[in-house]
Design a protein around this motif. Sequence first.
Motif, PDB file in Angstrom:
ATOM      1  N   THR A  16      18.614 -13.780   6.701  1.00 37.77           N
ATOM      2  CA  THR A  16      17.773 -12.921   5.866  1.00 37.77           C
ATOM      3  C   THR A  16      17.522 -11.609   6.597  1.00 37.77           C
ATOM      4  O   THR A  16      17.711 -11.511   7.807  1.00 37.77           O
ATOM      5  CB  THR A  16      16.410 -13.575   5.559  1.00 37.77           C
ATOM      6  N   THR A  17      17.075 -10.611   5.847  1.00 34.35           N
ATOM      7  CA  THR A  17      16.763  -9.323   6.446  1.00 34.35           C
ATOM      8  C   THR A  17      15.592  -8.680   5.717  1.00 34.35           C
ATOM      9  O   THR A  17      15.398  -8.890   4.519  1.00 34.35           O
ATOM     10  CB  THR A  17      17.980  -8.369   6.407  1.00 34.35           C
ATOM     11  N   THR A  18      14.784  -7.910   6.445  1.00 34.09           N
ATOM     12  CA  THR A  18      13.673  -7.168   5.848  1.00 34.09           C
ATOM     13  C   THR A  18      14.226  -5.929   5.169  1.00 34.09           C
ATOM     14  O   THR A  18      14.929  -5.138   5.791  1.00 34.09           O
ATOM     15  CB  THR A  18      12.650  -6.761   6.925  1.00 34.09           C
ATOM     16  N   VAL A  19      13.894  -5.735   3.893  1.00 28.48           N
ATOM     17  CA  VAL A  19      14.441  -4.596   3.153  1.00 28.48           C
ATOM     18  C   VAL A  19      13.411  -3.501   2.888  1.00 28.48           C
ATOM     19  O   VAL A  19      13.771  -2.430   2.413  1.00 28.48           O
ATOM     20  CB  VAL A  19      15.066  -5.058   1.812  1.00 28.48           C
ATOM     21  N   ALA A  20      12.161  -3.734   3.165  1.00 26.76           N
ATOM     22  CA  ALA A  20      11.146  -2.690   3.010  1.00 26.76           C
ATOM     23  C   ALA A  20      10.218  -2.695   4.214  1.00 26.76           C
ATOM     24  O   ALA A  20      10.233  -1.788   5.028  1.00 26.76           O
ATOM     25  CB  ALA A  20      10.367  -2.866   1.712  1.00 26.76           C
ATOM     26  N   MET A  21       9.407  -3.756   4.339  1.00 21.22           N
ATOM     27  CA  MET A  21       8.504  -3.845   5.484  1.00 21.22           C
ATOM     28  C   MET A  21       7.902  -5.238   5.534  1.00 21.22           C
ATOM     29  O   MET A  21       7.964  -5.997   4.570  1.00 21.22           O
ATOM     30  CB  MET A  21       7.376  -2.814   5.371  1.00 21.22           C
ATOM     31  N   ASP A  22       7.327  -5.560   6.686  1.00 22.43           N
ATOM     32  CA  ASP A  22       6.434  -6.711   6.825  1.00 22.43           C
ATOM     33  C   ASP A  22       5.028  -6.137   7.003  1.00 22.43           C
ATOM     34  O   ASP A  22       4.872  -5.057   7.589  1.00 22.43           O
ATOM     35  CB  ASP A  22       6.783  -7.541   8.063  1.00 22.43           C
ATOM     36  N   PHE A  23       4.028  -6.841   6.511  1.00 23.02           N
ATOM     37  CA  PHE A  23       2.655  -6.357   6.671  1.00 23.02           C
ATOM     38  C   PHE A  23       1.760  -7.503   7.103  1.00 23.02           C
ATOM     39  O   PHE A  23       1.824  -8.602   6.556  1.00 23.02           O
ATOM     40  CB  PHE A  23       2.121  -5.764   5.365  1.00 23.02           C
ATOM     41  N   GLY A  24       0.925  -7.244   8.110  1.00 20.74           N
ATOM     42  CA  GLY A  24      -0.048  -8.222   8.561  1.00 20.74           C
ATOM     43  C   GLY A  24      -1.303  -7.528   9.065  1.00 20.74           C
ATOM     44  O   GLY A  24      -1.347  -6.296   9.190  1.00 20.74           O
ATOM     45  N   ARG A  25      -2.323  -8.328   9.366  1.00 15.15           N
ATOM     46  CA  ARG A  25      -3.593  -7.772   9.850  1.00 15.15           C
ATOM     47  C   ARG A  25      -4.153  -8.674  10.936  1.00 15.15           C
ATOM     48  O   ARG A  25      -4.083  -9.896  10.845  1.00 15.15           O
ATOM     49  CB  ARG A  25      -4.601  -7.691   8.697  1.00 15.15           C
ATOM     50  N   ILE A  26      -4.726  -8.047  11.962  1.00 21.14           N
ATOM     51  CA  ILE A  26      -5.388  -8.818  13.015  1.00 21.14           C
ATOM     52  C   ILE A  26      -6.664  -8.105  13.441  1.00 21.14           C
ATOM     53  O   ILE A  26      -6.682  -6.878  13.606  1.00 21.14           O
ATOM     54  CB  ILE A  26      -4.469  -9.040  14.236  1.00 21.14           C
ATOM     55  N   THR A  27      -7.741  -8.868  13.616  1.00 26.49           N
ATOM     56  CA  THR A  27      -8.995  -8.340  14.132  1.00 26.49           C
ATOM     57  C   THR A  27      -9.015  -8.582  15.635  1.00 26.49           C
ATOM     58  O   THR A  27      -9.082  -9.731  16.078  1.00 26.49           O
ATOM     59  CB  THR A  27     -10.205  -9.035  13.474  1.00 26.49           C
ATOM     60  N   LEU A  28      -8.937  -7.496  16.407  1.00 28.07           N
ATOM     61  CA  LEU A  28      -8.966  -7.630  17.868  1.00 28.07           C
ATOM     62  C   LEU A  28     -10.387  -7.809  18.378  1.00 28.07           C
ATOM     63  O   LEU A  28     -10.638  -8.543  19.326  1.00 28.07           O
ATOM     64  CB  LEU A  28      -8.326  -6.411  18.530  1.00 28.07           C
ATOM     65  N   ARG A  29     -11.323  -7.076  17.753  1.00 27.61           N
ATOM     66  CA  ARG A  29     -12.753  -7.200  18.061  1.00 27.61           C
ATOM     67  C   ARG A  29     -13.491  -7.044  16.749  1.00 27.61           C
ATOM     68  O   ARG A  29     -12.905  -6.653  15.742  1.00 27.61           O
ATOM     69  CB  ARG A  29     -13.211  -6.087  19.023  1.00 27.61           C
ATOM     70  N   GLU A  30     -14.776  -7.307  16.768  1.00 32.63           N
ATOM     71  CA  GLU A  30     -15.578  -7.158  15.543  1.00 32.63           C
ATOM     72  C   GLU A  30     -15.456  -5.751  14.966  1.00 32.63           C
ATOM     73  O   GLU A  30     -15.490  -5.564  13.748  1.00 32.63           O
ATOM     74  CB  GLU A  30     -17.051  -7.469  15.861  1.00 32.63           C
ATOM     75  N   ASP A  31     -15.279  -4.760  15.843  1.00 35.95           N
ATOM     76  CA  ASP A  31     -15.246  -3.371  15.395  1.00 35.95           C
ATOM     77  C   ASP A  31     -13.846  -2.767  15.406  1.00 35.95           C
ATOM     78  O   ASP A  31     -13.689  -1.553  15.283  1.00 35.95           O
ATOM     79  CB  ASP A  31     -16.171  -2.521  16.275  1.00 35.95           C
ATOM     80  N   LEU A  32     -12.788  -3.593  15.539  1.00 36.87           N
ATOM     81  CA  LEU A  32     -11.432  -3.049  15.622  1.00 36.87           C
ATOM     82  C   LEU A  32     -10.437  -3.959  14.905  1.00 36.87           C
ATOM     83  O   LEU A  32     -10.227  -5.105  15.298  1.00 36.87           O
ATOM     84  CB  LEU A  32     -11.012  -2.876  17.083  1.00 36.87           C
ATOM     85  N   VAL A  33      -9.840  -3.429  13.846  1.00 37.03           N
ATOM     86  CA  VAL A  33      -8.849  -4.160  13.055  1.00 37.03           C
ATOM     87  C   VAL A  33      -7.534  -3.388  13.083  1.00 37.03           C
ATOM     88  O   VAL A  33      -7.508  -2.165  12.920  1.00 37.03           O
ATOM     89  CB  VAL A  33      -9.323  -4.328  11.595  1.00 37.03           C
ATOM     90  N   LEU A  34      -6.439  -4.117  13.321  1.00 35.59           N
ATOM     91  CA  LEU A  34      -5.114  -3.496  13.314  1.00 35.59           C
ATOM     92  C   LEU A  34      -4.359  -3.929  12.070  1.00 35.59           C
ATOM     93  O   LEU A  34      -4.319  -5.107  11.726  1.00 35.59           O
ATOM     94  CB  LEU A  34      -4.303  -3.906  14.549  1.00 35.59           C
ATOM     95  N   TYR A  35      -3.749  -2.948  11.401  1.00 31.95           N
ATOM     96  CA  TYR A  35      -2.812  -3.224  10.318  1.00 31.95           C
ATOM     97  C   TYR A  35      -1.412  -3.058  10.890  1.00 31.95           C
ATOM     98  O   TYR A  35      -1.089  -2.019  11.461  1.00 31.95           O
ATOM     99  CB  TYR A  35      -3.028  -2.265   9.144  1.00 31.95           C
ATOM    100  N   LEU A  36      -0.594  -4.096  10.745  1.00 35.37           N
ATOM    101  CA  LEU A  36       0.748  -4.094  11.322  1.00 35.37           C
ATOM    102  C   LEU A  36       1.791  -3.890  10.234  1.00 35.37           C
ATOM    103  O   LEU A  36       1.782  -4.583   9.215  1.00 35.37           O
ATOM    104  CB  LEU A  36       1.019  -5.421  12.031  1.00 35.37           C
ATOM    105  N   PHE A  37       2.686  -2.945  10.473  1.00 32.37           N
ATOM    106  CA  PHE A  37       3.766  -2.661   9.541  1.00 32.37           C
ATOM    107  C   PHE A  37       5.092  -2.839  10.265  1.00 32.37           C
ATOM    108  O   PHE A  37       5.431  -2.051  11.151  1.00 32.37           O
ATOM    109  CB  PHE A  37       3.657  -1.227   8.999  1.00 32.37           C
ATOM    110  N   GLY A  38       5.825  -3.889   9.912  1.00 34.72           N
ATOM    111  CA  GLY A  38       7.130  -4.123  10.501  1.00 34.72           C
ATOM    112  C   GLY A  38       8.191  -3.356   9.736  1.00 34.72           C
ATOM    113  O   GLY A  38       8.293  -3.473   8.511  1.00 34.72           O
ATOM    114  N   THR A  39       8.978  -2.551  10.450  1.00 36.71           N
ATOM    115  CA  THR A  39       9.992  -1.727   9.803  1.00 36.71           C
ATOM    116  C   THR A  39      11.294  -2.507   9.621  1.00 36.71           C
ATOM    117  O   THR A  39      11.589  -3.417  10.390  1.00 36.71           O
ATOM    118  CB  THR A  39      10.296  -0.475  10.647  1.00 36.71           C
ATOM    119  N   PRO A  40      12.103  -2.122   8.636  1.00 30.74           N
ATOM    120  CA  PRO A  40      13.430  -2.729   8.527  1.00 30.74           C
ATOM    121  C   PRO A  40      14.308  -2.265   9.690  1.00 30.74           C
ATOM    122  O   PRO A  40      14.176  -1.141  10.166  1.00 30.74           O
ATOM    123  CB  PRO A  40      13.966  -2.208   7.182  1.00 30.74           C
TER     124      PRO A  40
END
Length: 201
Positions: free
Chosen positions: A67-91
Motif C-alpha cells: 500500500t502507499t499513502t496518496v494524500a497524507m496521514d493525520f494524527g494528534r498527540i498531547t505532549l503536555r496539558e498545554d501542548l498538542v501536536l498535529y502530525l501530517f505524514g506526507t506521501p
Amino acid sequence: MAFGRSSRRKRHVEPVTLKILVAGGFGVGKTTLVGAVSEIRPLRTEERLSEAGRPVDDVAGVEAKNTTTVAMDFGRITLREDLVLYLFGTPGQDRFWFLWDELAQGALGAVVLADTRRLEDSFAAIDYFERRGLPFTVAVNCFDDAARYPADAVRSALDLDPDVPLIMTDARDREAVKDVLVAVVEHAMVLSERRRRPVSI
C-alpha cells in the motif's frame, strides 16, 4: 471571606497546537510512526499498489509493501496539558510532491524519517526543508533487518548541518516516537530564539 471549593479549582489552560510534518522516502515508516503515537484513530489515505504504478513506484528494499499513502496521514498527540501536536505524514513518492507545499503551510517543523538501506531516498526531503528554512530533525528508523551504523556515519552520509538533530528510533514504539517529536519542537524553538536575537553591529 470564605472560599468555596470552586475557588481552588484548577484554571483551564487552552493548549497551544503545533503542526509537525513527517516526511521521507517511500516505505520508510511514516504511516507507522503517526499511528504509533496518535491518541486518536489516525486518518489514513492509503491505496493498494497497482500494476499501473509499478514503473514509477520503486519498491526495491521494501518488496513486502503493498500500500502507499496518496494524500497524507493525520494524527494528534498531547505532549503536555498545554501542548498538542498535529502530525501530517506526507506521501513518499515523487508523483505526489505537489501536495507538500500545501501540507507545509503553517508547520513548526518536520521529522525526516530515514532508512539506512535506502538513505538516498531521504535527500529530497532534507533538501526541501533546507530550502524552505523549516526546522527538521532526522530520525533513522531502525528496521530489524537493517544494518546499524554510528550516528556520525549516518550524519556524514546525509551531509547534515551540525545543528540538525539526528536520532535513532523505532517508528513502532510510542515512547521512541515521542522523543523524536520533542526533539523537533525543541530544535524549532532554539532556531526561533536565535532568529529573534538582535544582531550586534
